[in-house]
Design a protein around this motif. Structure first.
Motif, mmCIF file in Angstrom:
data_model
loop_
_atom_site.group_PDB
_atom_site.id
_atom_site.type_symbol
_atom_site.label_atom_id
_atom_site.label_comp_id
_atom_site.label_asym_id
_atom_site.label_seq_id
_atom_site.Cartn_x
_atom_site.Cartn_y
_atom_site.Cartn_z
ATOM 1 N N TYR A 266 -40.229 -35.918 24.819
ATOM 2 C CA TYR A 266 -40.507 -34.853 25.774
ATOM 3 C C TYR A 266 -41.782 -34.076 25.454
ATOM 4 N N HIS A 267 -42.897 -34.791 25.519
ATOM 5 C CA HIS A 267 -44.238 -34.210 25.487
ATOM 6 C C HIS A 267 -45.055 -35.117 26.388
ATOM 7 N N ARG B 237 -49.313 -28.138 25.154
ATOM 8 C CA ARG B 237 -47.910 -28.209 24.753
ATOM 9 C C ARG B 237 -47.032 -27.517 25.799
ATOM 10 N N GLY B 238 -45.792 -27.940 25.871
ATOM 11 C CA GLY B 238 -44.857 -27.309 26.801
ATOM 12 C C GLY B 238 -44.651 -28.086 28.087
ATOM 13 N N ILE B 239 -45.413 -29.168 28.295
ATOM 14 C CA ILE B 239 -45.179 -30.022 29.465
ATOM 15 C C ILE B 239 -44.257 -31.150 28.999
ATOM 16 N N LYS B 240 -42.989 -31.040 29.331
ATOM 17 C CA LYS B 240 -42.009 -31.987 28.817
ATOM 18 C C LYS B 240 -42.075 -33.337 29.518
ATOM 19 N N SER B 241 -42.250 -33.303 30.839
ATOM 20 C CA SER B 241 -42.177 -34.548 31.596
ATOM 21 C C SER B 241 -42.772 -34.355 32.985
ATOM 22 N N PHE C 117 -34.553 -32.661 19.758
ATOM 23 C CA PHE C 117 -35.492 -33.771 19.849
ATOM 24 C C PHE C 117 -36.790 -33.362 19.165
ATOM 25 N N SER C 118 -36.986 -33.803 17.967
ATOM 26 C CA SER C 118 -38.195 -33.431 17.236
ATOM 27 C C SER C 118 -39.407 -34.190 17.767
ATOM 28 N N TRP D 79 -45.231 -44.906 12.861
ATOM 29 C CA TRP D 79 -43.979 -44.184 13.002
ATOM 30 C C TRP D 79 -43.601 -44.117 14.465
ATOM 31 N N ARG D 80 -42.336 -44.215 14.755
ATOM 32 C CA ARG D 80 -41.878 -44.215 16.126
ATOM 33 C C ARG D 80 -40.619 -43.365 16.267
ATOM 34 N N GLU D 81 -40.460 -42.735 17.437
ATOM 35 C CA GLU D 81 -39.253 -41.954 17.707
ATOM 36 C C GLU D 81 -38.869 -42.136 19.154
ATOM 37 N N ASP D 82 -37.570 -42.320 19.448
ATOM 38 C CA ASP D 82 -37.151 -42.299 20.839
ATOM 39 C C ASP D 82 -36.410 -40.995 21.103
ATOM 40 N N ARG D 83 -36.025 -40.757 22.385
ATOM 41 C CA ARG D 83 -35.506 -39.435 22.720
ATOM 42 C C ARG D 83 -34.134 -39.162 22.130
ATOM 43 N N ASN D 84 -33.437 -40.225 21.665
ATOM 44 C CA ASN D 84 -32.154 -40.025 21.005
ATOM 45 C C ASN D 84 -32.303 -39.907 19.495
#
Length: 234
Positions: free
Chosen positions: A171-172, A122-126, A68-69, A3-8
């Motif tokens: 964003y993790h 968790r909570g470190i976005k970038s 952004f899930s 499974w893959r997800e991009d930021r959009n």
């Protein structure tokens, strides 16, 4: 498969199947949506020079306004998904991570080796969220990730490119490990930041990434580009 997800959100819950035959590597995304089509069309790029203030006033509000899930990331960390693909894990909740093969790598050869270290914290976005307090985490990823790769694949640290993306595709906080000779997608100078450089910057200045200017490219159809245009920063 995986499974893959991009930021959009273009790939969220979209199965991706990749295979390599001879010298041709193919990736199939199904079902393909309009977002997928736009993502793979050739588009004009704009180079953004984001100051610390730009991040606070433009980028961060944009990120927080979007849905952004990253539940799929948490599923990996909690062993609800892809547990059989984990190469190495440090389970410490603050300074630990899991190391898994990127879906773009079929693991049949090491010339295009590509793994991802996903932090448990968790909570470190970038990159922008990193301070000196995260140095133990970053050093663990660097040291233990390289040790795991040489043990499993026989590739030493001097033959690896270890880096973070900015902007990231989700964003993790995660770190990329690729074979040094592999021209991996996203390893270009305007997006990739070597982990060794990140550690050095934070050792010199804990707030380095809150203050510095970061440069990255955005496609013409990306909503974040419109935000920078509206703010007169492009």
């Amino acid at each position: 498969t995986g499974w893959r997800e991009d930021r959009n959100g273009a790939g969220f819950n979209s199965p991706c199947i990749g295979w390599c035959t001879g010298k041709i590597k193919t990736t199939v995304v199904y079902p393909a949506t309009e977002k997928h089509l736009q993502k793979y069309l050739r588009q004009e790029l704009s180079l953004i020079q984001e100051t610390g203030e730009d991040y606070k006033k433009i980028t961060l509000p944009f990120i927080e306004s979007q849905s952004f899930s990253i539940q799929w990331v948490y599923n990996i960390l909690e062993k609800k998904a892809e547990a059989d693909r984990i190469i190495y894990e440090n389970p410490d909740p603050a300074h630990g991570f899991v190391l898994i093969p990127d879906l773009k790598w079929n693991q049949k050869q090491v010339d295009d080796l590509y793994l991802i270290a996903i932090c448990h914290c968790r909570g470190i976005k970038s990159l922008r969220d990193l301070t000196a307090e995260h140095l133990p985490l970053l050093k663990n990823i660097s040291r233990e990730g390289k040790e795991a790769i040489v043990k499993r694949f026989g590739i030493g640290g001097a033959q690896l490119r270890v880096y973070l993306h900015y902007q990231p595709s989700y964003y993790h906080l995660h770190v990329h490990f690729t074979a040094l000779g592999y021209d991996a997608p996203g390893c270009t100078v305007e997006r990739a930041h070597l982990l060794s450089d990140v550690i050095d910057h934070l050792e010199r200045d804990s707030q380095y990434y809150q203050k510095c200017t970061l440069t990255f490219a955005l496609r013409a159809d990306e909503p974040l580009l419109k935000k920078f245009q509206e703010a007169g920063r492009v």
